[in-house]
Design a protein around this motif. Sequence first.
Motif, PDB file in Angstrom:
ATOM      1  N   ALA A  53       0.834  -1.208   0.000  1.00 36.53           N
ATOM      2  CA  ALA A  53       0.000   0.000   0.000  1.00 36.53           C
ATOM      3  C   ALA A  53       0.866   1.254   0.000  1.00 36.53           C
ATOM      4  O   ALA A  53       0.574   2.222  -0.715  1.00 36.53           O
ATOM      5  CB  ALA A  53      -0.941  -0.001   1.204  1.00 36.53           C
ATOM      6  N   ARG A  54       1.954   1.256   0.779  1.00 37.54           N
ATOM      7  CA  ARG A  54       2.846   2.426   0.802  1.00 37.54           C
ATOM      8  C   ARG A  54       3.529   2.616  -0.545  1.00 37.54           C
ATOM      9  O   ARG A  54       3.695   3.753  -1.005  1.00 37.54           O
ATOM     10  CB  ARG A  54       3.870   2.293   1.930  1.00 37.54           C
ATOM     11  CG  ARG A  54       3.266   2.534   3.299  1.00 37.54           C
ATOM     12  CD  ARG A  54       4.302   2.689   4.402  1.00 37.54           C
ATOM     13  NE  ARG A  54       5.173   1.538   4.561  1.00 37.54           N
ATOM     14  CZ  ARG A  54       4.880   0.454   5.285  1.00 37.54           C
ATOM     15  NH1 ARG A  54       3.713   0.368   5.910  1.00 37.54           N
ATOM     16  NH2 ARG A  54       5.743  -0.529   5.388  1.00 37.54           N
ATOM     17  N   ILE A  55       3.911   1.532  -1.193  1.00 36.18           N
ATOM     18  CA  ILE A  55       4.494   1.634  -2.537  1.00 36.18           C
ATOM     19  C   ILE A  55       3.466   2.234  -3.492  1.00 36.18           C
ATOM     20  O   ILE A  55       3.771   3.149  -4.261  1.00 36.18           O
ATOM     21  CB  ILE A  55       4.972   0.253  -3.031  1.00 36.18           C
ATOM     22  CG1 ILE A  55       6.154  -0.227  -2.206  1.00 36.18           C
ATOM     23  CG2 ILE A  55       5.335   0.312  -4.519  1.00 36.18           C
ATOM     24  CD1 ILE A  55       6.511  -1.695  -2.430  1.00 36.18           C
ATOM     25  N   GLY A  56       2.239   1.726  -3.446  1.00 40.78           N
ATOM     26  CA  GLY A  56       1.175   2.263  -4.296  1.00 40.78           C
ATOM     27  C   GLY A  56       0.924   3.731  -4.026  1.00 40.78           C
ATOM     28  O   GLY A  56       0.778   4.531  -4.956  1.00 40.78           O
ATOM     29  N   ASP A  57       0.887   4.122  -2.742  1.00 42.04           N
ATOM     30  CA  ASP A  57       0.669   5.525  -2.390  1.00 42.04           C
ATOM     31  C   ASP A  57       1.817   6.414  -2.879  1.00 42.04           C
ATOM     32  O   ASP A  57       1.593   7.532  -3.339  1.00 42.04           O
ATOM     33  CB  ASP A  57       0.502   5.681  -0.877  1.00 42.04           C
ATOM     34  CG  ASP A  57      -0.833   5.162  -0.376  1.00 42.04           C
ATOM     35  OD1 ASP A  57      -1.759   4.983  -1.197  1.00 42.04           O
ATOM     36  OD2 ASP A  57      -0.940   4.921   0.847  1.00 42.04           O
ATOM     37  N   THR A  58       3.041   5.909  -2.791  1.00 38.18           N
ATOM     38  CA  THR A  58       4.198   6.670  -3.277  1.00 38.18           C
ATOM     39  C   THR A  58       4.105   6.879  -4.783  1.00 38.18           C
ATOM     40  O   THR A  58       4.353   7.983  -5.281  1.00 38.18           O
ATOM     41  CB  THR A  58       5.509   5.944  -2.911  1.00 38.18           C
ATOM     42  OG1 THR A  58       5.586   5.839  -1.485  1.00 38.18           O
ATOM     43  CG2 THR A  58       6.725   6.681  -3.444  1.00 38.18           C
ATOM     44  N   LEU A  59       3.741   5.836  -5.508  1.00 33.92           N
ATOM     45  CA  LEU A  59       3.584   5.963  -6.960  1.00 33.92           C
ATOM     46  C   LEU A  59       2.459   6.943  -7.305  1.00 33.92           C
ATOM     47  O   LEU A  59       2.605   7.766  -8.214  1.00 33.92           O
ATOM     48  CB  LEU A  59       3.307   4.596  -7.591  1.00 33.92           C
ATOM     49  CG  LEU A  59       4.472   3.612  -7.566  1.00 33.92           C
ATOM     50  CD1 LEU A  59       3.995   2.226  -8.018  1.00 33.92           C
ATOM     51  CD2 LEU A  59       5.591   4.104  -8.454  1.00 33.92           C
ATOM     52  N   LYS A  60       1.350   6.856  -6.585  1.00 38.71           N
ATOM     53  CA  LYS A  60       0.233   7.787  -6.843  1.00 38.71           C
ATOM     54  C   LYS A  60       0.644   9.232  -6.569  1.00 38.71           C
ATOM     55  O   LYS A  60       0.307  10.133  -7.336  1.00 38.71           O
ATOM     56  CB  LYS A  60      -0.997   7.401  -6.018  1.00 38.71           C
ATOM     57  CG  LYS A  60      -1.631   6.109  -6.471  1.00 38.71           C
ATOM     58  CD  LYS A  60      -2.970   5.847  -5.831  1.00 38.71           C
ATOM     59  CE  LYS A  60      -2.910   5.682  -4.351  1.00 38.71           C
ATOM     60  NZ  LYS A  60      -4.224   5.308  -3.763  1.00 38.71           N
ATOM     61  N   ALA A  61       1.395   9.463  -5.493  1.00 35.91           N
ATOM     62  CA  ALA A  61       1.860  10.819  -5.175  1.00 35.91           C
ATOM     63  C   ALA A  61       2.812  11.315  -6.264  1.00 35.91           C
ATOM     64  O   ALA A  61       2.722  12.466  -6.697  1.00 35.91           O
ATOM     65  CB  ALA A  61       2.540  10.850  -3.816  1.00 35.91           C
ATOM     66  N   PHE A  62       3.695  10.457  -6.717  1.00 32.84           N
ATOM     67  CA  PHE A  62       4.638  10.820  -7.774  1.00 32.84           C
ATOM     68  C   PHE A  62       3.897  11.227  -9.044  1.00 32.84           C
ATOM     69  O   PHE A  62       4.303  12.152  -9.751  1.00 32.84           O
ATOM     70  CB  PHE A  62       5.576   9.642  -8.053  1.00 32.84           C
ATOM     71  CG  PHE A  62       6.525   9.883  -9.186  1.00 32.84           C
ATOM     72  CD1 PHE A  62       7.645  10.682  -9.019  1.00 32.84           C
ATOM     73  CD2 PHE A  62       6.288   9.316 -10.425  1.00 32.84           C
ATOM     74  CE1 PHE A  62       8.524  10.909 -10.070  1.00 32.84           C
ATOM     75  CE2 PHE A  62       7.167   9.535 -11.477  1.00 32.84           C
ATOM     76  CZ  PHE A  62       8.280  10.338 -11.300  1.00 32.84           C
ATOM     77  N   MET A  63       2.785  10.549  -9.318  1.00 31.64           N
ATOM     78  CA  MET A  63       2.013  10.836 -10.523  1.00 31.64           C
ATOM     79  C   MET A  63       1.003  11.973 -10.320  1.00 31.64           C
ATOM     80  O   MET A  63       0.282  12.332 -11.237  1.00 31.64           O
ATOM     81  CB  MET A  63       1.290   9.565 -10.995  1.00 31.64           C
ATOM     82  CG  MET A  63       2.263   8.526 -11.511  1.00 31.64           C
ATOM     83  SD  MET A  63       1.459   7.054 -12.116  1.00 31.64           S
ATOM     84  CE  MET A  63       0.946   6.273 -10.617  1.00 31.64           C
ATOM     85  N   GLY A  64       0.935  12.499  -9.101  1.00 33.16           N
ATOM     86  CA  GLY A  64       0.056  13.629  -8.839  1.00 33.16           C
ATOM     87  C   GLY A  64      -1.394  13.257  -8.598  1.00 33.16           C
ATOM     88  O   GLY A  64      -2.278  14.097  -8.689  1.00 33.16           O
ATOM     89  N   TRP A  65      -1.650  12.007  -8.217  1.00 30.16           N
ATOM     90  CA  TRP A  65      -3.011  11.609  -7.895  1.00 30.16           C
ATOM     91  C   TRP A  65      -3.390  12.203  -6.553  1.00 30.16           C
ATOM     92  O   TRP A  65      -2.584  12.304  -5.636  1.00 30.16           O
ATOM     93  CB  TRP A  65      -3.130  10.107  -7.794  1.00 30.16           C
ATOM     94  CG  TRP A  65      -2.943   9.343  -9.064  1.00 30.16           C
ATOM     95  CD1 TRP A  65      -2.426   9.805 -10.237  1.00 30.16           C
ATOM     96  CD2 TRP A  65      -3.215   7.966  -9.281  1.00 30.16           C
ATOM     97  NE1 TRP A  65      -2.378   8.807 -11.159  1.00 30.16           N
ATOM     98  CE2 TRP A  65      -2.862   7.669 -10.598  1.00 30.16           C
ATOM     99  CE3 TRP A  65      -3.737   6.972  -8.466  1.00 30.16           C
ATOM    100  CZ2 TRP A  65      -3.020   6.383 -11.130  1.00 30.16           C
ATOM    101  CZ3 TRP A  65      -3.882   5.708  -8.996  1.00 30.16           C
ATOM    102  CH2 TRP A  65      -3.538   5.424 -10.332  1.00 30.16           C
ATOM    103  N   ASN A  66      -4.661  12.519  -6.386  1.00 30.30           N
ATOM    104  CA  ASN A  66      -5.171  12.920  -5.071  1.00 30.30           C
ATOM    105  C   ASN A  66      -5.438  11.679  -4.262  1.00 30.30           C
ATOM    106  O   ASN A  66      -6.085  10.761  -4.730  1.00 30.30           O
ATOM    107  CB  ASN A  66      -6.455  13.736  -5.209  1.00 30.30           C
ATOM    108  CG  ASN A  66      -6.206  15.052  -5.897  1.00 30.30           C
ATOM    109  OD1 ASN A  66      -5.118  15.603  -5.797  1.00 30.30           O
ATOM    110  ND2 ASN A  66      -7.187  15.554  -6.606  1.00 30.30           N
ATOM    111  N   SER A  67      -4.932  11.619  -3.053  1.00 32.33           N
ATOM    112  CA  SER A  67      -5.160  10.437  -2.205  1.00 32.33           C
ATOM    113  C   SER A  67      -6.351  10.611  -1.316  1.00 32.33           C
ATOM    114  O   SER A  67      -6.749  11.665  -0.971  1.00 32.33           O
ATOM    115  CB  SER A  67      -3.927  10.153  -1.354  1.00 32.33           C
ATOM    116  OG  SER A  67      -2.842   9.824  -2.174  1.00 32.33           O
TER     117      SER A  67
END
Length: 67
Positions: A53-67
């Motif tokens: 989940a942390r890896i996924g969240d890091t990738l989403k943040a890198f891509m500019g997704w809103n969490s």
Amino acid sequence: MAEIPISAAKHIADDYGYDQVVIYARRCHDSPEPHGEHMTTYGRTVEHCGVAARIGDTLKAFMGWNS
């Protein structure tokens, strides 16, 4: 375009012997169909789930997704 279920990530983990699976899927903007991105994570244990989940969240943040 459908979301990828956690069961698909579990299937990959089981079939290929992984403890953590992170799936990033994307349909490009130049596609004639609806476009978008999707992230699915899976971990074999509670600890592995947290890491995936942390890896996924890091990738989403890198891509500019809103969490």
